[in-house]
Enzyme design. Structure first.
Site, PDB file in Angstrom:
ATOM      1  N   ASP A 315      54.488  57.059  33.325  1.00 17.36           N
ATOM      2  CA  ASP A 315      53.646  56.076  34.003  1.00 17.36           C
ATOM      3  C   ASP A 315      52.714  56.792  34.973  1.00 17.36           C
ATOM      4  O   ASP A 315      53.151  57.390  35.958  1.00 17.36           O
ATOM      5  CB  ASP A 315      54.538  55.078  34.751  1.00 17.36           C
ATOM      6  CG  ASP A 315      53.747  53.971  35.446  1.00 17.36           C
ATOM      7  OD1 ASP A 315      52.497  54.046  35.470  1.00 17.36           O
ATOM      8  OD2 ASP A 315      54.376  53.013  35.942  1.00 17.36           O
ATOM      9  N   CYS A 386      35.379  54.358  29.928  1.00 16.37           N
ATOM     10  CA  CYS A 386      34.468  53.894  28.873  1.00 16.37           C
ATOM     11  C   CYS A 386      33.863  52.553  29.289  1.00 16.37           C
ATOM     12  O   CYS A 386      33.832  51.600  28.511  1.00 16.37           O
ATOM     13  CB  CYS A 386      35.178  53.792  27.526  1.00 16.37           C
ATOM     14  SG  CYS A 386      36.615  52.702  27.508  1.00 16.37           S
TER      15      CYS A 386
END
Length: 471
Positions: A315, A386
């Site tokens: 994580d 992105c």
């Protein structure tokens, strides 16, 4: 009985309406299931479903002009049926209008809406008669609404980009997101120029056009490609599908042969594999948050024969004390709103809401704060997303420099001149529109980052920024 391709499209659109999955995954599942269909039928399914989704707001606007029932109050099946049929009428000349209307009526009856055949037929026949003169909102009086309908993008998003980039640049950006982009193919770094050209010749024999990218010699742009698995060299690990923007993020990191690289949010593994090729005498630790994501990394690593990459579930919001001060390079391609890849994942623009962005930026800061310490003094941190959103991009640059003490490092010398010229041209256009090229960043911070905008180069919308740990 044969497969009704229009019914398959309708079911895809209904599943998207219910947000059962993302469009690219639904499309892949359907095309895989019906792989035995002729190429023409599969192309029809893909174009009709994706086109209808991409132009949903525009199609709804046209339907509203010709329907006595608001689109939002229609039965979901009828709404999706009208959208896909209106798309065919407006954008698919190869399909006769009469066939579109007749098939829509038959499909409505087949799916239990026989009584609405007249309603469906009336709307579609009217659109068919008037399709050359379908009105848009007034461009001068309602510029945001006009662009929202024309480019089928939510008004809040058009407004966000117009405020940041100005009207001219925003229209270029919106056109870029709707343009059909060629597929970006990256060859492994060990593949010679002669071997690349040989493989491209083999592609040409299969009807695939391959042109070298103007930005990097080992990236090519493909047309008429039906599946990556059939590409010469793909199964042997000689090439992979990877957008040029993603490749540039790794280029910008300036990875050396002996570097130890940590890729914090690595799935599906494209950056990790390229980082491993660059750090050919070093190692890459590729991590992501779940076993499912790790599987995508492992598949890419195995196919590309990347022996110096270790993949782990971890994580990214939690700091791994064992890695503190150990990495020469840390790649932080964090989870984001994805607004830069709308051209490939068309439903993102409808799913992302303004209220979601704040929670995303908080998650990004958590990951950056937890992982920044992995960079050794003098090492490099490469931040990327992105998306096209200052809150996830330029504001993170300030967070890294002002709160975490990282030093911005110019992209000069690590990115090709052809790419830097795009950055310069973008900044000049913004200045001409009276907009700040780097959203209030210092000169050093601005030199360290680049917002890639669709329409300015043939690539996904992407942001990257390079930093050095100075202490």
């Amino acid at each position: 009985m044969g497969v009704n391709t229009r019914e398959l499209v309708l079911d895809i659109l209904l599943a998207l309406e219910r947000e059962e999955d993302y469009s690219h995954r639904l499309m892949k599942a359907v095309l895989d299931k019906y792989d035995y269909l002729e190429a023409r039928d599969k192309a029809f399914i893909k174009r009709t479903a994706e086109g209808t989704l991409e132009r949903r707001l525009e199609l709804d606007y046209y339907l509203e002009q010709h329907s006595s029932v608001p689109v939002r109050k229609m039965r979901p099946l009828i709404r999706c049926l009208l959208r896909m049929s209106a798309y065919q009428l407006c954008y698919m000349d190869a399909v006769p209008d009469s066939a579109v209307c007749d098939e829509a009526c038959k499909l409505a009856a087949r799916r239990g809406f026989r009584k609405l055949k007249g309603f469906v037929n009336g709307i579609l026949r009217t659109i068919s008669r008037n399709k050359e003169n379908l009105p848009l909102p007034d461009r001068e009086k309602e510029p945001i609404y006009h662009d929202s309908v024309k480019y089928s993008t939510p008004e809040w998003l058009v407004g966000l980009w117009t405020e940041r980039y100005g009207r001219e640049m925003t229209e270029t950006l919106l056109e870029g997101l709707m343009a059909v982009h060629r597929v970006s193919l990256r060859f492994a770094l060990h593949v010679s120029a002669d071997r690349r050209e040989q493989l491209c010749g083999m592609m040409a024999e299969k009807g695939i056009s391959a042109e070298r990218s103007p930005y990097l010699p080992y990236v090519y742009l493909l047309e008429h490609m039906e599946g990556a698995g059939a590409l010469p060299g793909f199964r042997e690990g000689l090439c992979t599908i990877q957008d040029i923007s993603s490749v540039l993020a790794v280029e910008a990191a300036g990875i050396r042969e002996t570097d130890f690289v940590v890729d914090v949010c690595a799935a599906p593994g494209g950056k990790s594999v390229l980082a491993g090729e660059k750090a050919c005498r070093g190692n890459v630790l590729a991590r992501d948050v779940s076993e499912e994501k790790l599987l995508t990394i492992a598949e890419n690593v195995e196919r590309m024969r990347a022996g110096n990459i270790e993949a782990q579930v971890y994580d990214g919001t939690c700091t791994d004390e064992c890695l503190l001060g150990k990495a020469d390079v840390v790649l932080l391609d964090v989870p984001c709103s994805g607004l830069g890849v709308i051209g490939r994942k068309r439903d993102i623009k409808y799913r992302v809401k303004p209220e979601n962005l704040e929670s995303l930026t908080q998650l990004q800061r958590q990951i950056v704060r937890a992982s920044a310490g992995y960079v050794k003094p003098g090492g490099t941190l490469l931040y990327s997303t992105c998306t096209i959103h200052p809150g996830e991009n330029e504001e993170m640059v300030r967070f890294l420099t002002e709160e975490l003490g990282f030093e911005p490092v110019s992209l000069e010398g690590v990115l090709p001149e052809s790419v830097l010229s795009v950055k310069k041209r973008t900044e000049e256009l913004l200045s001409r529109s009276g907009k700040q090229p780097a959203a209030g960043l210092t000169e050093a911070e601005a030199a360290a980052c680049m917002q890639i905008l669709p329409g300015m180069m043939e690539a996904d919308g992407f942001f990257l920024a390079r930093f050095r740990r100075s202490r």
